[in-house]
Design a protein around this motif. Structure first.
Motif, PDB file in Angstrom:
ATOM      1  N   ILE A  85       0.834  -1.205   0.000  1.00 34.63           N
ATOM      2  CA  ILE A  85       0.000   0.000   0.000  1.00 34.63           C
ATOM      3  C   ILE A  85       0.869   1.255   0.000  1.00 34.63           C
ATOM      4  CG2 ILE A  85      -1.683   1.313   1.340  1.00 34.63           C
ATOM      5  CD1 ILE A  85      -2.778  -1.386   2.343  1.00 34.63           C
ATOM      6  N   ALA A  86       1.909   1.257   0.839  1.00 29.63           N
ATOM      7  CA  ALA A  86       2.787   2.429   0.920  1.00 29.63           C
ATOM      8  C   ALA A  86       3.512   2.665  -0.398  1.00 29.63           C
ATOM      9  CB  ALA A  86       3.791   2.250   2.061  1.00 29.63           C
ATOM     10  N   ALA A  87       3.929   1.589  -1.061  1.00 30.53           N
ATOM     11  CA  ALA A  87       4.644   1.725  -2.333  1.00 30.53           C
ATOM     12  C   ALA A  87       3.741   2.321  -3.411  1.00 30.53           C
ATOM     13  CB  ALA A  87       5.184   0.374  -2.782  1.00 30.53           C
ATOM     14  N   VAL A  88       2.502   1.864  -3.479  1.00 31.01           N
ATOM     15  CA  VAL A  88       1.575   2.382  -4.485  1.00 31.01           C
ATOM     16  C   VAL A  88       1.269   3.860  -4.211  1.00 31.01           C
ATOM     17  CG1 VAL A  88      -0.757   2.196  -5.417  1.00 31.01           C
ATOM     18  CG2 VAL A  88       0.569   0.131  -4.962  1.00 31.01           C
ATOM     19  N   LEU A  89       1.069   4.214  -2.935  1.00 25.90           N
ATOM     20  CA  LEU A  89       0.793   5.609  -2.593  1.00 25.90           C
ATOM     21  C   LEU A  89       2.003   6.495  -2.874  1.00 25.90           C
ATOM     22  CD1 LEU A  89      -1.214   5.204   0.743  1.00 25.90           C
ATOM     23  CD2 LEU A  89      -2.090   5.695  -1.547  1.00 25.90           C
ATOM     24  N   THR A  90       3.190   5.974  -2.569  1.00 19.30           N
ATOM     25  CA  THR A  90       4.404   6.745  -2.858  1.00 19.30           C
ATOM     26  C   THR A  90       4.562   6.935  -4.360  1.00 19.30           C
ATOM     27  OG1 THR A  90       5.480   5.825  -0.891  1.00 19.30           O
ATOM     28  CG2 THR A  90       6.895   6.878  -2.517  1.00 19.30           C
ATOM     29  N   GLY A  91       4.308   5.881  -5.108  1.00 16.98           N
ATOM     30  CA  GLY A  91       4.385   5.997  -6.558  1.00 16.98           C
ATOM     31  C   GLY A  91       3.390   7.008  -7.094  1.00 16.98           C
ATOM     32  N   ALA A  92       2.189   7.059  -6.501  1.00 18.78           N
ATOM     33  CA  ALA A  92       1.191   8.042  -6.926  1.00 18.78           C
ATOM     34  C   ALA A  92       1.682   9.460  -6.651  1.00 18.78           C
ATOM     35  CB  ALA A  92      -0.123   7.792  -6.192  1.00 18.78           C
ATOM     36  N   LEU A  93       2.246   9.665  -5.463  1.00 19.85           N
ATOM     37  CA  LEU A  93       2.758  10.993  -5.115  1.00 19.85           C
ATOM     38  C   LEU A  93       3.859  11.427  -6.073  1.00 19.85           C
ATOM     39  CD1 LEU A  93       3.109  13.434  -3.214  1.00 19.85           C
ATOM     40  CD2 LEU A  93       4.650  12.007  -1.832  1.00 19.85           C
ATOM     41  N   LEU A  94       4.780  10.524  -6.341  1.00 16.70           N
ATOM     42  CA  LEU A  94       5.902  10.876  -7.212  1.00 16.70           C
ATOM     43  C   LEU A  94       5.455  11.094  -8.655  1.00 16.70           C
ATOM     44  CD1 LEU A  94       8.728   8.516  -5.874  1.00 16.70           C
ATOM     45  CD2 LEU A  94       8.177  10.857  -5.220  1.00 16.70           C
ATOM     46  N   SER A  95       4.427  10.366  -9.070  1.00 22.24           N
ATOM     47  CA  SER A  95       3.951  10.531 -10.443  1.00 22.24           C
ATOM     48  C   SER A  95       3.171  11.828 -10.629  1.00 22.24           C
ATOM     49  CB  SER A  95       3.066   9.345 -10.841  1.00 22.24           C
ATOM     50  OG  SER A  95       1.864   9.333 -10.084  1.00 22.24           O
ATOM     51  N   LEU A  96       2.615  12.358  -9.539  1.00 21.44           N
ATOM     52  CA  LEU A  96       1.819  13.575  -9.620  1.00 21.44           C
ATOM     53  C   LEU A  96       2.630  14.830  -9.338  1.00 21.44           C
ATOM     54  CD1 LEU A  96      -1.421  12.364  -7.802  1.00 21.44           C
ATOM     55  CD2 LEU A  96      -1.089  12.670 -10.251  1.00 21.44           C
ATOM     56  N   SER A  97       3.825  14.652  -8.761  1.00 22.61           N
ATOM     57  CA  SER A  97       4.630  15.811  -8.390  1.00 22.61           C
ATOM     58  C   SER A  97       6.062  15.633  -8.878  1.00 22.61           C
ATOM     59  CB  SER A  97       4.619  16.014  -6.868  1.00 22.61           C
ATOM     60  OG  SER A  97       5.529  17.009  -6.482  1.00 22.61           O
ATOM     61  N   ARG A  98       6.485  16.485  -9.779  1.00 19.76           N
ATOM     62  CA  ARG A  98       7.852  16.419 -10.288  1.00 19.76           C
ATOM     63  C   ARG A  98       8.863  16.781  -9.204  1.00 19.76           C
ATOM     64  NH1 ARG A  98       8.874  19.360 -15.898  1.00 19.76           N
ATOM     65  NH2 ARG A  98       7.256  17.821 -16.387  1.00 19.76           N
ATOM     66  N   VAL A  99       8.508  17.739  -8.365  1.00 22.80           N
ATOM     67  CA  VAL A  99       9.410  18.143  -7.277  1.00 22.80           C
ATOM     68  C   VAL A  99       9.609  16.991  -6.295  1.00 22.80           C
ATOM     69  CG1 VAL A  99       9.741  19.734  -5.340  1.00 22.80           C
ATOM     70  CG2 VAL A  99       8.770  20.563  -7.496  1.00 22.80           C
ATOM     71  N   ALA A 100       8.516  16.273  -5.972  1.00 22.32           N
ATOM     72  CA  ALA A 100       8.624  15.129  -5.073  1.00 22.32           C
ATOM     73  C   ALA A 100       9.519  14.057  -5.668  1.00 22.32           C
ATOM     74  CB  ALA A 100       7.239  14.553  -4.782  1.00 22.32           C
ATOM     75  N   THR A 101       9.437  13.881  -6.969  1.00 23.85           N
ATOM     76  CA  THR A 101      10.301  12.910  -7.646  1.00 23.85           C
ATOM     77  C   THR A 101      11.763  13.309  -7.515  1.00 23.85           C
ATOM     78  OG1 THR A 101       8.556  12.397  -9.244  1.00 23.85           O
ATOM     79  CG2 THR A 101      10.810  11.776  -9.837  1.00 23.85           C
ATOM     80  N   TRP A 102      12.062  14.582  -7.726  1.00 23.76           N
ATOM     81  CA  TRP A 102      13.437  15.047  -7.611  1.00 23.76           C
ATOM     82  C   TRP A 102      13.975  14.859  -6.195  1.00 23.76           C
ATOM     83  CZ3 TRP A 102      12.222  20.372 -10.315  1.00 23.76           C
ATOM     84  CH2 TRP A 102      12.032  20.136 -11.685  1.00 23.76           C
ATOM     85  N   CYS A 103      13.121  15.073  -5.217  1.00 19.11           N
ATOM     86  CA  CYS A 103      13.574  15.008  -3.812  1.00 19.11           C
ATOM     87  C   CYS A 103      13.705  13.580  -3.293  1.00 19.11           C
ATOM     88  CB  CYS A 103      12.601  15.790  -2.920  1.00 19.11           C
ATOM     89  SG  CYS A 103      12.542  17.567  -3.225  1.00 19.11           S
ATOM     90  N   LEU A 104      12.752  12.723  -3.641  1.00 19.97           N
ATOM     91  CA  LEU A 104      12.682  11.397  -3.018  1.00 19.97           C
ATOM     92  C   LEU A 104      13.349  10.281  -3.816  1.00 19.97           C
ATOM     93  CD1 LEU A 104       9.012  11.454  -1.648  1.00 19.97           C
ATOM     94  CD2 LEU A 104      11.136  12.032  -0.464  1.00 19.97           C
ATOM     95  N   SER A 105      13.453  10.433  -5.119  1.00 19.56           N
ATOM     96  CA  SER A 105      14.042   9.360  -5.930  1.00 19.56           C
ATOM     97  C   SER A 105      15.456   8.992  -5.498  1.00 19.56           C
ATOM     98  CB  SER A 105      14.025   9.741  -7.410  1.00 19.56           C
ATOM     99  OG  SER A 105      12.719   9.733  -7.906  1.00 19.56           O
ATOM    100  N   PRO A 106      16.357   9.963  -5.245  1.00 18.68           N
ATOM    101  CA  PRO A 106      17.707   9.567  -4.799  1.00 18.68           C
ATOM    102  C   PRO A 106      17.684   8.773  -3.501  1.00 18.68           C
ATOM    103  CG  PRO A 106      17.668  11.862  -5.482  1.00 18.68           C
ATOM    104  CD  PRO A 106      16.249  11.413  -5.434  1.00 18.68           C
TER     105      PRO A 106
END
Length: 261
Positions: A85-106
């Protein structure tokens, strides 16, 4: 004829397993066999545990085998469910926010290679020796891999699907709920099943650090008592239980997640 052929792989697999157990039993019951000391035959270690009523432990601390199996299954399913559940929600957040992707992907890619066993000392300090520790270890073992898989599945979605959703007036949330989520669930669940072995091993190791019940505790009990019969019995139950759970996940995947793009 075609329907009967579906059972051929099962029959062949069962026959090969039976041959292995039969050979093990034959070698282990031969007089003077050194192998029987280290690897006691199934008839011997099953009889040894059966003599205690399939209760594992000493005196009042002994717990039924069924309790150990259920405890391990609950811990591993709890950890895997929370991670899924956490992985799917995290993936949703990162897919909807480019800034979140930049911050959390590393962070995701740095933490993903860390083996779940390495988290055990930290988990014990934070949660103590408890069920929460075992669930946490399972969670850490699969969460990062599933999150990365979710992001990869989102990138695989054909752009036509999203374009059609936009043309039909779907909001960003509705598009994610009705298009993106159904598209990524089968792939992420398949990877969850693939990583079940890692989660299974993680919870067993976590149970060896002092938990009173669980399949990992059976192995540790056998080690502390220098009881090879108990160790081999624990290994056999671990293998059978893991196989059953893997088949169960396969059935769930086929029945509930039958669609796939």
């Amino acid at each position: 004829m075609i329907r009967a052929s579906r059972f051929v792989p099962t029959l062949v697999g069962a026959a090969s397993l039976a041959m292995m157990v039969g050979l093990w039993e034959y070698v282990g019951t031969r007089d003077g066999s050194a192998l029987a000391t280290v690897l006691p035959p199934p008839s011997r270690f099953i009889a040894a545990v059966a003599s205690s009523g399939f209760r594992i432990g000493l005196g009042s601390q002994a717990v039924p085998l069924s309790q150990s199996i259920v405890s391990t299954l609950l811990r591993v399913f709890a950890g895997m469910s929370i991670a899924f559940i956490a992985a799917v929600l995290t993936g949703a957040l990162l897919s909807l926010s480019r800034v979140a992707t930049w911050c959390l992907s590393p962070i995701l890619y740095v933490l993903a290679p860390i083996a779940p066993i390495a988290w055990i000392p930290t988990a014990i300090v934070i949660f103590g020796i408890s069920n929460v520790t075992a669930v946490f270890i399972v969670f850490m073992g699969v969460y990062f891999i599933l999150t990365i898989a979710t992001l990869a599945e989102i990138k695989r979605i054909p752009t036509e699907f999203l374009t059609i959703a936009d043309n039909l007036g779907a909001s960003p949330f509705s598009r994610w709920l009705r298009v993106v989520l159904p598209a990524v669930l089968p792939g992420v669940f398949t990877l969850l099943r693939t990583n079940f072995i890692a989660a299974w091993m993680a919870v067993l190791v976590a149970e060896m650090v002092g938990l009173r019940d669980g399949l990992g505790a059976i192995i540790m009990m056998g080690r502390n008592l220098f009881n090879n019969d108990l160790i081999m019995f624990g290994m056999a139950i671990i293998g059978v239980s893991g196989f059953v759970v893997d088949r169960l996940l396969s059935v769930i995947s086929g029945r509930l997640l039958w669609w796939r793009i």
